[in-house]
Enzyme design. Structure first.
Site, PDB file in Angstrom:
ATOM      1  CE1 TYR A  85      21.995 -31.720 -21.408  1.00 39.49           C
ATOM      2  CE2 TYR A  85      20.007 -31.797 -20.391  1.00 39.49           C
ATOM      3  CZ  TYR A  85      20.789 -32.005 -21.686  1.00 39.49           C
ATOM      4  OH  TYR A  85      20.537 -32.760 -22.677  1.00 39.49           O
ATOM      5  CG  HIS A 118      35.474 -35.170 -18.096  1.00 34.10           C
ATOM      6  ND1 HIS A 118      34.101 -34.571 -18.249  1.00 34.10           N
ATOM      7  CD2 HIS A 118      35.130 -36.156 -19.084  1.00 34.10           C
ATOM      8  CE1 HIS A 118      33.476 -34.872 -19.187  1.00 34.10           C
ATOM      9  NE2 HIS A 118      33.999 -35.790 -19.624  1.00 34.10           N
ATOM     10  NE  ARG A 131      20.414 -41.264 -22.904  1.00 32.75           N
ATOM     11  CZ  ARG A 131      19.496 -41.512 -22.281  1.00 32.75           C
ATOM     12  NH1 ARG A 131      18.471 -42.423 -22.506  1.00 32.75           N
ATOM     13  NH2 ARG A 131      19.052 -40.688 -21.297  1.00 32.75           N
ATOM     14  CE  LYS A 173      28.670 -39.878 -21.492  1.00 34.44           C
ATOM     15  NZ  LYS A 173      28.950 -39.434 -22.782  1.00 34.44           N
ATOM     16  CB  SER A 195      23.393 -39.283 -19.442  1.00 36.34           C
ATOM     17  OG  SER A 195      24.083 -38.966 -20.659  1.00 36.34           O
ATOM     18  N   GLY A 236      18.978 -36.481 -25.023  1.00 31.84           N
ATOM     19  CA  GLY A 236      18.905 -34.763 -24.913  1.00 31.84           C
ATOM     20  C   GLY A 236      17.916 -34.059 -24.059  1.00 31.84           C
TER      21      GLY A 236
END
Ligand code: PAP
Length: 278
Positions: A177, A89, A241, A58, A119, A243
């Protein structure tokens, strides 16, 4: 070998996703990924042209892999290398040594733990229909704080890649992110540069960014589908979802923010790693 026999001596616990996970080499794995992770760590054949996208859950894998493929399809990565892009991951300490030694390049994407947890929470709600004993948001938060989350502890996952990226700047690019959201074009240029490709024109960069935007990807017909993807066992639409950065403000109490921040500070102190929360 079946997962049941591989995992019988490993610590197991039911996590807030509703899935029983196994702790192996310090990290929690869903059964579907445990066997694969064990196989990869033993049998992976590395190639110096490999490009690995690594991330905790996530934190932006879907977005980054779209950007990577898009960079590749723009000819910024020679076509013959394009098939060597893959994502995982798996934590840094468990990556196969031949992969680390081969000169392969790793792009890691991190995200602030508050948003990553929110998330994850929403994702877990989508995937655990039928779980007769679901945890509350507060209980799930406790598990997250204790490091009990898929491929967690989350902070250790980020820290391991962060430290490795500081030591091996040629091989590991550490992105977040938040910085990708704030300056996606700059992020795409950094990725291309890291992979040794120069971007021809500003228009090309813009095209890549637009092709992979949240709005565009989340509205593609395949990504609105409730059908399960063959590779991850989850519906395609579960990967999209909101973002955005900072959605945690809608869920965290001040006490939760304070509790998690204390844990974060204790873990990352002195490492140089920082998180942006908005
Ligand atoms: P995974 O671990 O299951 O692969 P991952 O793709 O890493 O999930 O992360 C999903 C998050 O990225 C979601 O965040 P949210 O719950 O806070 O909304 C998802 O919405 C977000 N996301 C997916 N695609 C994009 C995109 N193109 N741009 C920005 N964020 C995105």
């Amino acid at each position: 070998m079946a997962v049941s026999s591989l995992s019988q001596d490993l610590p197991a616990t039911k996590l807030f996703s509703g899935i029983v996970m196994y702790q192996w080499q310090g990290y929690w794995y869903p059964p579907s990924h445990l066997e694969a992770a064990m196989d990869v760590s033993k049998h992976f054949v590395a190639h110096p042209d490999d490009i690995l996208l690594a991330a905790a859950p996530k934190t932006g894998t879907t977005w980054l892999s779209a950007l990577l493929f898009s960079i590749a399809s723009h000819g910024l990565i020679p076509k013959e290398e394009a098939h060597k892009l893959f994502s995982t991951h798996i934590p840094y300490s468990t990556l196969p040594e031949p992969l680390k030694d081969s000169g392969s390049r790793i792009i890691y994407i991190s995200r602030n733990p508050r948003d990553a947890f929110v998330s994850l929470w929403h994702f877990s709600q989508k995937i655990q229909r039928g779980n007769s004993d679901p945890l509350t948001f507060e209980e799930a938060f406790e598990q997250f704080c204790e490091g009990k989350t898929a491929f967690g502890p989350f902070l250790e996952h980020v820290l391991e890649y962060w430290k490795a990226s500081q030591e091996r700047t040629q091989n590991i690019l550490f992105l977040t992110y938040e910085e990708m959201k704030a300056d996606t074009k700059g992020g795409v240029k950094r990725m291309a540069q890291f992979l040794g490709r120069s971007i021809e024109t500003e228009e090309e960069v813009e095209e890549i960014v637009d092709m992979c935007s949240f709005e565009r990807l989340s509205n593609l017909e395949v990504n609105t589908s409730k059908e399960k993807s063959p590779w991850a066992f989850f519906p395609y639409n579960s990967f999209f979802r909101k973002g955005v950065v900072g959605d945690w403000v809608n869920y965290f109490t001040p006490a939760m923010t304070e509790r998690l921040d204390r844990i974060i500070q204790a873990k990352i102190q002195g490492s140089g790693l920082q998180f942006r929360f908005e």
